[in-house]
Design an enzyme around this catalytic site. Sequence first.
Site, PDB file in Angstrom:
ATOM      1  N   ASP A 191      38.073  19.885  56.244  1.00 11.48           N
ATOM      2  CA  ASP A 191      36.920  20.025  57.127  1.00 11.48           C
ATOM      3  C   ASP A 191      36.205  18.686  57.311  1.00 11.48           C
ATOM      4  OD1 ASP A 191      37.376  22.749  57.293  1.00 11.48           O
ATOM      5  OD2 ASP A 191      35.926  23.253  55.715  1.00 11.48           O
ATOM      6  N   TYR A 237      42.003  21.702  44.578  1.00  8.32           N
ATOM      7  CA  TYR A 237      40.752  21.126  45.057  1.00  8.32           C
ATOM      8  C   TYR A 237      39.767  20.999  43.909  1.00  8.32           C
ATOM      9  CZ  TYR A 237      41.774  21.632  50.083  1.00  8.32           C
ATOM     10  OH  TYR A 237      42.291  21.511  51.349  1.00  8.32           O
TER      11      TYR A 237
END
Length: 269
Positions: A51, A108
């Site tokens: 993102d 992540y």
Amino acid sequence: MRYFVHIGYNGLKYNGWQKQPGVMNVQGVLEQALTQVLKTPIFINGCGRTDARVHASQFFFHMDVEQPWDFDLIFRMNKVLPANIAIFDIIPMEGMQHARFDAVQRSYDYFIHTYKNPFLNGLSSFYLLDKLDFDKMKQAAAILPNYKDYRAFCTSPDKYEHTLCYVKSASLSVDENGDHLRFQISSNRFLSKMIRIIMGQLLKIGKGVLSVEEFESYLINNKTPELITPAHPEGLYLSKVTYPYLNLPPRQQFSSILQIQADLSWQRL
């Protein structure tokens, strides 16, 4: 010939990885630089899509180059690229392996600091919070690998063929002072804003406005929360991408302020 390129980037000034007109994006900057250096049009395929304002301490893309080069491409590319993108390795492949579709696991890290710190600005997400219930947050994080369907934690689930994600691990760590948090999660795939939505829910649990049972009920019933509040993007890093034929360690120097501290002084909850 096909090449895998191992990179890292600070995504603060980019509107995500994916190339799109009119906005700064990592893919477009790389393609432009490669085309300039190799003097032929180069198009690349990334291992995923981050993102806007999200970082990657490890990321791979593949490219096809017909003519071999006779110079140090890593050196020249790192001179041409802006300081917030770095190339670490260029790996020739035997066949037509795919950077996105062949990845079997992605990991992540999400970092939070709970006091204003100008030296972590843009590297970690700032939330002015105290007295978070770390035990409840830990309980909720531990639930995640028990479920496969993450439709509830996605901004636009209907755009996917399915919303199954095989989460292998999820954990929380906190430093000895209790003012730095690290959320780690690994899965074969992730949905749109899934990690930031989960992190936002964990913060609600820590603040006592959401129970662990309510959190789990979303996963049980595939029910999206009435109010989705994704955590800030700045604290999120794509930190490890694994292939059946390629498993490189990440270049931790990219986020060393956070990761080295985590490795040395943080306690897993």
